[in-house]
Design an enzyme around this catalytic site. Structure first.
Site, short mmCIF file in Angstrom:
data_model
loop_
_atom_site.label_atom_id
_atom_site.label_comp_id
_atom_site.label_asym_id
_atom_site.label_seq_id
_atom_site.Cartn_x
_atom_site.Cartn_y
_atom_site.Cartn_z
CE LYS A 48 19.69 44.39 -1.64
NZ LYS A 48 21.14 44.64 -1.81
N GLY A 97 22.75 39.71 3.05
CA GLY A 97 23.11 40.19 4.38
C GLY A 97 22.71 41.65 4.45
CG HIS A 98 19.42 42.73 3.68
ND1 HIS A 98 18.21 42.20 3.33
CD2 HIS A 98 20.19 42.60 2.58
CE1 HIS A 98 18.26 41.78 2.07
NE2 HIS A 98 19.46 42.00 1.60
CG ASP A 151 26.63 43.73 -0.05
OD1 ASP A 151 25.71 43.17 0.58
OD2 ASP A 151 27.64 43.13 -0.46
P1 GDP Z 1 22.13 45.56 1.64
O1 GDP Z 1 22.60 44.17 1.41
O2 GDP Z 1 21.79 46.27 0.39
O3 GDP Z 1 21.03 45.65 2.66
O4 GDP Z 1 23.37 46.34 2.26
P2 GDP Z 1 24.34 45.83 3.42
O5 GDP Z 1 23.61 45.99 4.71
O6 GDP Z 1 24.93 44.51 3.11
O7 GDP Z 1 25.52 46.87 3.29
C1 GDP Z 1 25.32 48.22 3.43
C2 GDP Z 1 26.14 48.71 4.63
O8 GDP Z 1 26.23 50.12 4.58
C3 GDP Z 1 25.51 48.39 5.96
O9 GDP Z 1 26.52 48.16 6.89
C4 GDP Z 1 24.73 49.66 6.32
O10 GDP Z 1 24.58 49.85 7.71
C5 GDP Z 1 25.63 50.71 5.74
N1 GDP Z 1 24.98 51.92 5.24
C6 GDP Z 1 23.77 52.05 4.63
N2 GDP Z 1 23.58 53.33 4.23
C7 GDP Z 1 24.70 54.02 4.59
C8 GDP Z 1 25.14 55.36 4.42
O11 GDP Z 1 24.47 56.20 3.83
N3 GDP Z 1 26.37 55.67 4.90
C9 GDP Z 1 27.17 54.78 5.54
N4 GDP Z 1 28.35 55.18 5.97
N5 GDP Z 1 26.79 53.49 5.71
C10 GDP Z 1 25.58 53.14 5.24
P1 IMO Z 2 22.58 41.42 -0.48
O1 IMO Z 2 21.12 41.14 -0.43
C1 IMO Z 2 26.40 40.96 -2.50
C2 IMO Z 2 27.10 37.21 -4.69
C3 IMO Z 2 28.15 36.27 -4.14
C4 IMO Z 2 28.64 35.63 -5.44
C5 IMO Z 2 27.36 35.54 -6.26
C6 IMO Z 2 26.71 34.16 -6.23
O2 IMO Z 2 23.24 41.51 0.84
O3 IMO Z 2 22.86 42.58 -1.37
P2 IMO Z 2 25.33 32.84 -4.38
O4 IMO Z 2 25.72 32.41 -3.00
O5 IMO Z 2 24.14 33.72 -4.43
O6 IMO Z 2 25.23 31.70 -5.34
O7 IMO Z 2 26.59 33.71 -4.90
O8 IMO Z 2 26.47 36.49 -5.73
N1 IMO Z 2 26.05 37.60 -3.72
C7 IMO Z 2 25.97 38.80 -3.14
N2 IMO Z 2 26.79 39.87 -3.21
N3 IMO Z 2 25.28 41.05 -1.78
C8 IMO Z 2 24.42 39.99 -1.73
O9 IMO Z 2 23.21 40.07 -1.15
C9 IMO Z 2 24.78 38.78 -2.39
N4 IMO Z 2 24.19 37.57 -2.52
C10 IMO Z 2 24.98 36.87 -3.34
O10 IMO Z 2 29.18 36.96 -3.49
O11 IMO Z 2 29.50 36.50 -6.12
MG MG Z 3 24.20 42.94 1.88
#
Ligand code: GDP
Ligand code: IMO
Ligand code: MG
Length: 421
Positions: free
Chosen positions: A16, A40-41, A13
């Site tokens: 990416k 979850g992206h 999170d």
């Molecule tokens: P990922 O799993 O690495 O793709 O990240 P996620 O999408 O799960 O979580 C990142 C969250 O931060 C998302 O809701 C993005 O829209 C948000 N985000 C990404 N870059 C920035 C930033 O520079 N500032 C803020 N405020 N939000 C950001």
């Molecule tokens: P992105 O790509 C954050 C965590 C789960 C749990 C552990 C194992 O959005 O960064 P699993 O279901 O994979 O067996 O769970 O890994 N986890 C994540 N945490 N971002 C993710 O993906 C994750 N994918 C799995 O919360 O602790």
């Molecule tokens: Mg994520």
């Protein structure tokens, strides 16, 4: 030839998805190389929000080849839902392909994941998406289904019958009662929707590289969730580090040219496990609320804490990072004092090395370097020089500690909310 890997440097999170989307415009092929719909992206483009779990975050560019690679575990129902949801938003999905040797997540994997998590004394906090059991079937080699098996109804049916038969006693114990005919009926329908997407991923990716095309390799999760190098057992079931991009796409290590680490300006973690710089105070609430730190996949609140450079130094080594992108620096606006962990105190000894043994790292007390905060809203800033002085000091400290160049400072979720250095 260029192939760039994007990885999460912390616990996932980090943002990416935003950068796979943004950087995709300069690449020809985008490949997701591990994990499944535990990811979850979130991507924000022109005020529209997209949430992807399986489909690579480059999908919004219709002229790019977008591939779900060999190392991914695929819940085909979720894949169909994601395709449909994109089509409803007006996107034509003509550019998506799936590597035939990627493995399937089947309904029993989800049942096993949830059963085991319920039974576990020390919970991992999995996403409940069947990830661990699907990778276990793959490694076990008897009871796995690959995307190639979706090519004909006969192959798929044979696999489903055989797996249900081999495992009937265990499935009874865990209360997985669905019968083979029902599952086959359902998955034959799914297979019809995705069959035309299945192809030889490694062959295609290598031939594109041979033609001089540029490949972006999209990692999911984060370095400290890696099955070998993360905070085991509180990890996911795949290798999340950059070297996994080779096995998970089917190219050799000599073809990787750059590795970009995505780093959040503070640390978050969903689920259980070590987190030396975790906060349980008002600052944690501030980061959680201002940063909207709730999981994209499960909606669970993310645990929040200060940036940990001991972990990030380890991450630099594990991934051979060549540069990094720092995200969510805007979330820190308004905090009077900021802290960055630069060393641990473990049993009375200072160290800047992240201990491999969890019995030791469990006892790591962070030692912090303090910084003055800033109050300005920085979400519209486009030039590095326009950042508040204290924000520059914070960012430059990280770059100098890690001895790594910063590629982009991200100041908001939008595709264009970036300071490119
Ligand atoms: P990922 O799993 O690495 O793709 O990240 P996620 O999408 O799960 O979580 C990142 C969250 O931060 C998302 O809701 C993005 O829209 C948000 N985000 C990404 N870059 C920035 C930033 O520079 N500032 C803020 N405020 N939000 C950001
Ligand atoms: P992105 O790509 C954050 C965590 C789960 C749990 C552990 C194992 O959005 O960064 P699993 O279901 O994979 O067996 O769970 O890994 N986890 C994540 N945490 N971002 C993710 O993906 C994750 N994918 C799995 O919360 O602790
Ligand atoms: Mg994520």
């Amino acid at each position: 030839m260029t192939s760039t890997v994007i990885v999460g440097t912390q616990f996932g999170d980090e943002g990416k998805g935003k950068f796979v989307d943004m950087l995709s415009k300069d690449y020809d092929v985008i490949v997701r190389f591990q994990g499944g719909n535990n990811a979850g992206h979130t991507i924000v483009v022109d005020g529209k929000t997209y949430k992807f779990h399986l489909i690579p975050s480059g999908i919004l560019y219709e002229d790019k080849s977008v591939i779900i690679g060999s190392g991914v575990v695929i819940d085909t129902k979720i894949l169909c839902e994601e395709i449909e949801s994109l089509e409803k938003k007006g996107h034509k999905i003509t550019n998506l392909k799936i590597a035939g040797n990627a493995h399937a997540i089947m309904p029993w994997h989800i049942a096993i994941d949830n059963h085991e998590e319920t039974k576990r004394k020390n919970k991992i906090g999995t996403t409940g998406r069947g990830i661990g059991p699907a990778y276990r079937s793959k490694a076990g080699r008897s009871d796995a289904i690959r995307m190639y098996d979706f090519l004909t109804e006969e192959r798929l049916s044979e696999r489903i019958y055989s797996i249900l038969d081999n495992n009937k006693d265990y499935f009874n114990i865990i209360g997985f009662e669905d019968n083979a005919d029902n599952i086959i009926k359902e998955y034959v329908k799914t297979a019809e929707k995705i069959r035309h997407l299945i192809f030889d991923g490694p062959e295609f990716i290598n031939s594109e590289l041979d033609k001089g095309r540029k490949v972006l390799l999209e990692g999911a999760q984060g370095t400290f969730l890696d099955i070998d190098h993360g905070t085991y057992p509180f990890v996911t079931s795949s290798n999340t580090v950059a070297s996994s991009a080779c096995a998970g796409s089917g190219i050799g290590p000599k073809r990787i040219t750059d590795v970009i680490g995505i780093m959040k300006a503070y640390t978050t973690r969903v689920g259980e496990g070590q987190f030396p710089t975790e906060l349980k105070d008002d600052t944690s609430k501030f980061l959680q609320e201002k940063g909207h730190e709730y999981g994209t996949t499960t909606g669970r609140p993310r645990r929040c804490g200060w940036l940990d450079l001991v972990m990030l130094k380890h991450s630099k080594n594990l991934n051979s990072l060549t540069e990094f992108i720092i995200t969510k620096i805007d979330v820190l606006s308004g905090l009077k004092t900021l802290k960055i962990c630069t060393e641990y105190m473990i049993y009375g000894n200072k160290t800047n090395i992240f201990p491999g043994d969890p019995y030791i790292s469990d006892n790591a007390e962070p030692i912090y370097h303090e910084f003055k905060g800033w109050d300005e809203d920085i979400t519209s800033i486009k030039r590095y020089d326009d950042l508040p002085e204290n924000a520059k000091i914070y960012v430059e400290f990280i770059s100098s500690y890690l001895n790594l160049p910063i590629k982009i400072v991200s100041v908001g979720p939008g595709r264009d909310q970036n300071i490119v250095l």
